[in-house]
Enzyme design. Structure first.
Site, PDB file in Angstrom:
ATOM      1  N   LEU A   1       3.983  -2.985   5.327  1.00 31.07           N
ATOM      2  CA  LEU A   1       4.571  -2.710   4.021  1.00 31.07           C
ATOM      3  C   LEU A   1       3.795  -3.369   2.885  1.00 31.07           C
ATOM      4  CD1 LEU A   1       8.364  -3.226   4.835  1.00 31.07           C
ATOM      5  CD2 LEU A   1       7.188  -1.071   4.472  1.00 31.07           C
ATOM      6  N   GLU A   2       2.942  -4.303   3.242  1.00 26.51           N
ATOM      7  CA  GLU A   2       2.216  -5.037   2.203  1.00 26.51           C
ATOM      8  C   GLU A   2       0.777  -4.543   2.145  1.00 26.51           C
ATOM      9  OE1 GLU A   2       3.008  -9.296   2.365  1.00 26.51           O
ATOM     10  OE2 GLU A   2       5.014  -8.893   3.102  1.00 26.51           O
ATOM     11  N   MET A   3      -0.173  -5.140   2.952  1.00 28.06           N
ATOM     12  CA  MET A   3      -1.564  -4.685   2.872  1.00 28.06           C
ATOM     13  C   MET A   3      -1.944  -3.723   3.983  1.00 28.06           C
ATOM     14  SD  MET A   3      -2.988  -8.320   1.758  1.00 28.06           S
ATOM     15  CE  MET A   3      -3.951  -8.474   0.279  1.00 28.06           C
TER      16      MET A   3
ATOM     17  N   ASN B   1       0.960  -7.007   7.519  1.00 29.96           N
ATOM     18  CA  ASN B   1       2.256  -6.373   7.274  1.00 29.96           C
ATOM     19  C   ASN B   1       2.060  -4.944   6.776  1.00 29.96           C
ATOM     20  OD1 ASN B   1       4.769  -5.580   6.278  1.00 29.96           O
ATOM     21  ND2 ASN B   1       5.336  -7.699   5.808  1.00 29.96           N
TER      22      ASN B   1
ATOM     23  N   VAL C   1       0.847  -1.205   0.000  1.00 26.53           N
ATOM     24  CA  VAL C   1       0.000   0.000   0.000  1.00 26.53           C
ATOM     25  C   VAL C   1       0.877   1.248   0.000  1.00 26.53           C
ATOM     26  CG1 VAL C   1      -1.999  -1.065   1.086  1.00 26.53           C
ATOM     27  CG2 VAL C   1      -0.174  -0.133   2.504  1.00 26.53           C
TER      28      VAL C   1
END
Lengths: 745, 319
Positions: free
Chosen positions: B125-127, B123, B83
């Site tokens: 850094l991810e979702m 996470n 994201v």
């Protein structure tokens, strides 16, 4: 059965139930426990097998017989799954133990508590899994290095096949490498090292990448050396761990068996115990059965005796009931008859035109009041329950006479009959007749039964009758007065006649005499001497000749006029009071004129009267007297209406108009006034007999009804009225010219 | 000398016995078997969830953003992008055949696919989302609620979301690759070059780690056994520590789960740091640092041909 007996039965039943439940519970729990035990045993054997298989697989890989690690990974996962199943079934086990404890209480506490937990197994497996991972990682590397190092040597040999020296050196290297790898003696490592260094030094210039080549070779040898011992350690650890794991499985199984043994011992104990109890219950049951059998036979004998007695009794009872039933039927019949007569009485009473009551003297209250009280007093029977109620609704003026009549009746033990007025609840007054009869019992008046009936109509009718009689009397008086007047008129007529004649003569004569005097005066004036003139003049003055000359003729004419008037009135009165009773063709206009004159005194002071006669009015076949009477009434009414409207009699704003018209084969007479007029409701009733708008005594209400009768029935004519309140009225009479026509119609 | 040659060859034979015995027992790689007993409704629900951006904080990222099912199961980037365009520390592994791996993530911290699903969602850094957030979003839509109710009695829960996604992933195997058909007996399924590549793959030792049904994925191995890969590459990050981040054991530093090589031709760039852009690059690096040997261009090509033959097809209706 006695209370005690009942209680003991209940107690026995409860105990029995309790025992049954206990047995069932323990049997069930035994079953569950067995099932759980079997399951756990099977899990344990599966675990053992899988553990052994894992160990075998590791050795197979180690030995180079199996190439991929999927099998080992699967085994590890399998063991994990088995262990988690085992853990959950294990907790069920301890749960079962808890349940048993709750039933048997502290009795289990004394038992040896076995610690069963699978946590140790799980921990052991976890360590083992880690070791397997380490093995895989290290073995791959080790295996590769073992292969690659010789592959590298072989590849190099091929690449430099023509370099014999290199080849020889490589051969030596290979041999030393083999020794180093496979032999146990460390000495060979130094031989290996020397082979490597020889190659490096001797063949540095021969081929490129020699450093890289040697570097790889050395690297691989390092790997082989280090990893080999690591792998040996790993494999040894794995052996130890797998042995340990399986030992734990054995211990677990042993404990499980022990617990199960305990449990089955306990359950057999329960079973024996309950069996014993069941036997006791059974024996007790048999004992009871035998006893009740004996009792039953005793009962039978008693029963037979009883039945005889009962049968006799039943017969008697039946007779009694039959008698009762017959009596009941009689009573019912009597009741029905009573009811019917009651109903009839009620019907009669309630349809009487009046109210029936019974007044209880002893209680001094009304014991019966029929529905007729609604009609009489306008209240429900319930509301007339005391003397006070009745008095309340009685006209206060009549009350004394009513009460005295009542009292007298009680004293004399005789019926009473009294008429009085009742004040209804709605406020209306009603004439009633009360008839009462005292009911005497043992010489004293017990109650009074009476009937109060509504006689209002009769009274009214009586009053009407009285009124009619009065009016009739009045009319008769009027008639006789009329006749008297006619007689008087007749007597007056004669002298009036010759007075009139004489007056005519006197008028003529006076005129002549005055004329004579005037002539003489003139002559003297003309040819007379002075003294004569003077004497004549004095004589004339003394006689007041001028005055006489004016006044005498006047007086005479006035007198003539007066006599004329008297004569007219007399004629009219004669006409009026001696009418012909038979149908004759009459001059309506003339008749009207007479009537007008006759009625003058009624309207002269209040109104003007105008006529508008049709000159060509034909002769009408009628009874003139009737017509006169009708018109007279109407004129009188008109005058009265004007009086009602015009308060000031001097005002003479009132106007009565009498018209005649010729219609086709009919004539119309109209009498109009601008008086008070009449409303719709009055108009509708104006021709009713006895209907009058005048005060009592002032009007009989007969006039117009008679008029109606005379015009419509006797003459076949029509009579109607138009009026607006405040605007006056017009009465219209239509008569057929000829009565034979009427018959035609 | 001649004798030595012959002896040498004979001596070489002994260790090679190991090798040959390897190949004579069974192949180190086995064909993919399709999964059985999967609840199709669950699979379809999982597919919808896998492609649903509502699983991310700002509804921009779905699982499929980094694991494109139609494009080899990864995102063709060296590092994943989450994201707000944040770049992650590590290369996205392929979702294809991930059910055949013994562990999930490069450092093997998740034992099952269900456990793995939790990672990217939380996470940052991810979702950058959470179970609570996701459940709230999904519960707000009657379509999701109804669908969950049809499959799971207790509706939308974190357990069920993970289960559905995992079930879908289990259906994402790629059987019937040319190489699998070759293993099953179809000699003409692959070219000779690929066959040669397979022989080299085995002989050179690649197969020691890349073995099994997924051609890897069932063990851990150090990256840079025969050479210091990380020293040579430089700029070491925490992601480079691999399994050490999970166990804390020194011997696990720089150790990673051996990735499966199925569909490897579609999952460039390679390695956990995405440093090898092509298969030849990867092959050469592997030879140098893992096998500790040189490799010729022909050998690279042959192995490349073999690796390409490992690509199978995803079920059409799951794309």
């Amino acid at each position: 059965m006695s209370k005690q007996a009942i209680l003991s039965v209940y107690a026995k039943v409860l105990i029995g139930l309790f025992l049954v439940l206990l047995v069932t519970f323990s049997l069930l729990s035994i079953n569950r426990y067995s099932a759980s035990y079997e399951y756990q045993k099977s899990l344990l054997s599966k675990l053992r097998l899988s553990s052994q298989q894992l160990h075998a697989q590791l050795l197979e890989v180690r030995g180079g017989f199996v190439v991929d690690y999927d099998g080992m990974v699967e085994k590890v996962s399998e063991i994990n799954n088995l262990l988690s199943s085992f853990a959950s079934s294990n907790s069920l086990n301890s749960q079962l133990s808890e349940e048993e404890k709750s039933v048997f209480g502290g009795w289990l506490e004394g038992q040896k508590k076995i610690d069963i937990s699978s946590a140790g197994l799980v921990a052991a497996q976890s360590s083992r899994a880690q070791v397997v991972e380490d093995f895989k990682s290290n073995f791959s590397v080790f295996r590769n290095s073992q292969l690659i190092v010789f592959q590298l040597i072989a590849d190099l040999r091929q690449m430099h096949a023509d370099n014999r020296v290199l080849n020889d050196d490589l051969d030596k290297l290979e041999a030393n490498a083999l020794k180093a790898i496979h032999a146990m003696i460390d000495e060979n490592d130094s031989a290996l090292d020397s082979s490597l260094s020889i190659i490096r030094e001797r063949h540095r210039k021969s081929f490129e990448d020699i450093d890289e080549f040697l570097g790889f070779i050395i690297g691989h040898f390092k790997v082989i050396n280090t990893r080999e011992s690591i792998i040996s350690d790993i494999v040894r650890d794995e052996v130890v761990l797998s042995k340990d794991f399986e030992e734990q499985l054995d211990v677990f199984e042993y404990k499980l068996d022990g617990e199960y043994h305990q449990h089955s011992q306990r359950s057999s104990m329960y079973r024996y115990g309950f069996g014993a109890v069941a036997l006791i219950v059974l024996f007790y049951g048999i004992f009871q059965a035998v006893r009740s059998g004996r009792l039953a036979s005793q009962l039978l004998v008693h029963n037979e005796n009883l039945e005889e007695v009962v049968a006799k009794r039943t017969e008697n009872l039946k007779l009694a009931t039959d008698n009762l039933q017959a009596e009941q039927k009689e009573r019912e019949k009597a009741l029905i008859e009573l009811k019917e007569s009651r109903e009839m009485l009620d019907a009669i009473i309630n349809n009487l035109h009046g109210c029936v009551y019974e007044y209880d003297i002893v209680d001094d209250s009304v014991s019966y009041m029929s529905r007729g009280s609604e009609d009489i007093w306008g209240v429900s029977p319930r509301e007339m329950s005391t003397k006070e109620d009745i008095r309340k609704y009685t006209n206060q003026d009549d009350l004394p006479s009513v009460c005295s009549a009542f009292e007298r009746s009680l004293d004399e033990h005789a019926p009473f009959n009294v008429e009085y007025r009742v004040m209804q609840k709605s406020g209306n007054e009603l004439w009633v007749r009360e008839v009462g009869v005292p009911i005497v019992e043992n010489g004293a008046v017990k109650s009074v039964v009476g009937l109060v009936s509504d006689i209002n109509e009769f009274k009214k009718a009586g009053e009407d009758k009285k009124r009619i009689q009065e009016e009739l009397h009045h009319a008769q008086k009027m008639e006789s007065v009329g006749q008297l007047a006619a007689g008087v008129a007749h007597e007056i007529n004669t002298p009036a006649q010759f007075i009139s004649d004489n007056l005519v003569f006197l008028q003529e004569s006076a005129g002549e005499l005055i004329g004579l005097v005037k002539d003489i005066e003139a002559e003297v004036e003309k040819s007379g001497g002075e003294s004569t003139r003077q004497v004549i003049g004095e004589l004339l003055d003394r006689a007041d000749m001028d005055y006489l000359a004016d006044e005498v003729p006047q007086a005479l004419s006035q007198s003539a006029g007066g006599i004329e008037r008297i004569a007219t009135i007399v004629r009219a009165m004669k006409d009026y009071s001696h009418p012909g009773e038979s149908l004759e063709f009459a001059d309506i206009n003339g008749a009207l004129q007479s009537t007008i004159i006759v009625s003058k005194s009624e309207w002269k002071y209040f109104a003007k009267l105008e006529t508008a006669f049709d000159e060509d009015l034909p002769m009408v076949e009628c009874v003139v007297g009737d017509i006169n009477q009708v018109v007279l009434n109407m004129i009188v009414n008109a005058a009265h209406a004007i009086v009602d409207k015009f308060d000031d009699p001097d005002n003479l704003g009132g106007l009565i108009t009498v018209r005649t018209k010729t219609l086709e084969e009919q004539v119309c007479i109209e009498i109009s006034d601008n008086g008070a007029g009449m409303s719709e409701s009055v108009k509708n009733r104006i021709f009713d007999q006895f209907f009058t708008t005048k005060e009592v005594g002032k009007g009989t209400g007969q006039g117009l009804s008679i008029a109606y009768r005379l015009i419509v029935e006797n003459h076949g004519g029509k009579i109607d009225v138009e009026s607006e309140p405040g605007e006056g009225a017009t009465f219209r009479i239509v008569l057929p010219v000829s009565q034979s026509q009427k018959n035609k119609n | 000398m001649k004798c030595l040659n012959r002896c040498g060859k004979r001596r070489v034979f002994i260790p090679l016995l190991f090798f040959f015995s390897l190949s004579s027992q069974s192949e180190p790689i086995v064909p993919i078997t399709s999964p059985s007993g999967l609840n199709e409704r669950e699979v379809q629900l999982g597919k919808r969830l896998f492609h649903s951006t509502e699983l991310s904080r700002d509804n921009s990222i779905s699982c499929a953003s980094c694991h494109k099912v139609g494009g080899g199961g990864d995102d063709d980037l060296p590092f994943a992008v989450g994201v707000d365009g944040q770049v992650g520390p590590i290369n996205s592994p392929t979702v294809l055949n991930s059910s055949l791996n013994a562990f999930q993530f490069w450092d093997g911290r998740a034992a099952t696919l269900e456990e793995q699903a939790e990672g990217p969602i939380h996470n940052p850094l991810e979702m950058g989302s959470s179970w609570q957030e996701v459940i709230e979003k999904l519960s707000g839509s009657s379509a999701w609620v109804d669908e969950f109710r049809e499959v799971y009695q207790d509706g939308i829960t974190s357990v069920n979301i993970a289960r559905a996604i995992a079930t879908y992933e289990r259906a994402l195997v790629t059987p019937n690759s040319p190489f699998d058909r070759y293993l099953q007996g179809n000699e003409s399924a692959i070219e000779d070059q690929a066959k040669e590549g397979y022989r080299l793959f085995k002989r050179m030792g690649c197969v020691s780690c890349h073995q099994g049904q997924n051609v890897g994925g069932n063990m851990f191995q150090q990256f840079g056994i025969m050479g210091d890969y990380f020293r040579d590459r430089g700029s070491i990050t925490e992601a480079d520590y691999g399994r050490f981040n999970v166990t804390g054991k020194e011997r696990d530093r720089y150790t990673f789960k051996v990735p499966g090589l199925r569909n490897v031709a579609q999952t460039a760039p390679y390695f956990h740091d995405g440093s090898a852009e092509t298969l030849p690059d990867a092959i050469r690096t592997m030879a140098r640092y893992q096998l500790g040997r040189g490799i010729t261009a022909d050998q690279v090509r042959a192995i490349e041909a073999f690796l390409k033959s490992l690509s199978g097809q995803v079920r059409e209706d799951l794309l």
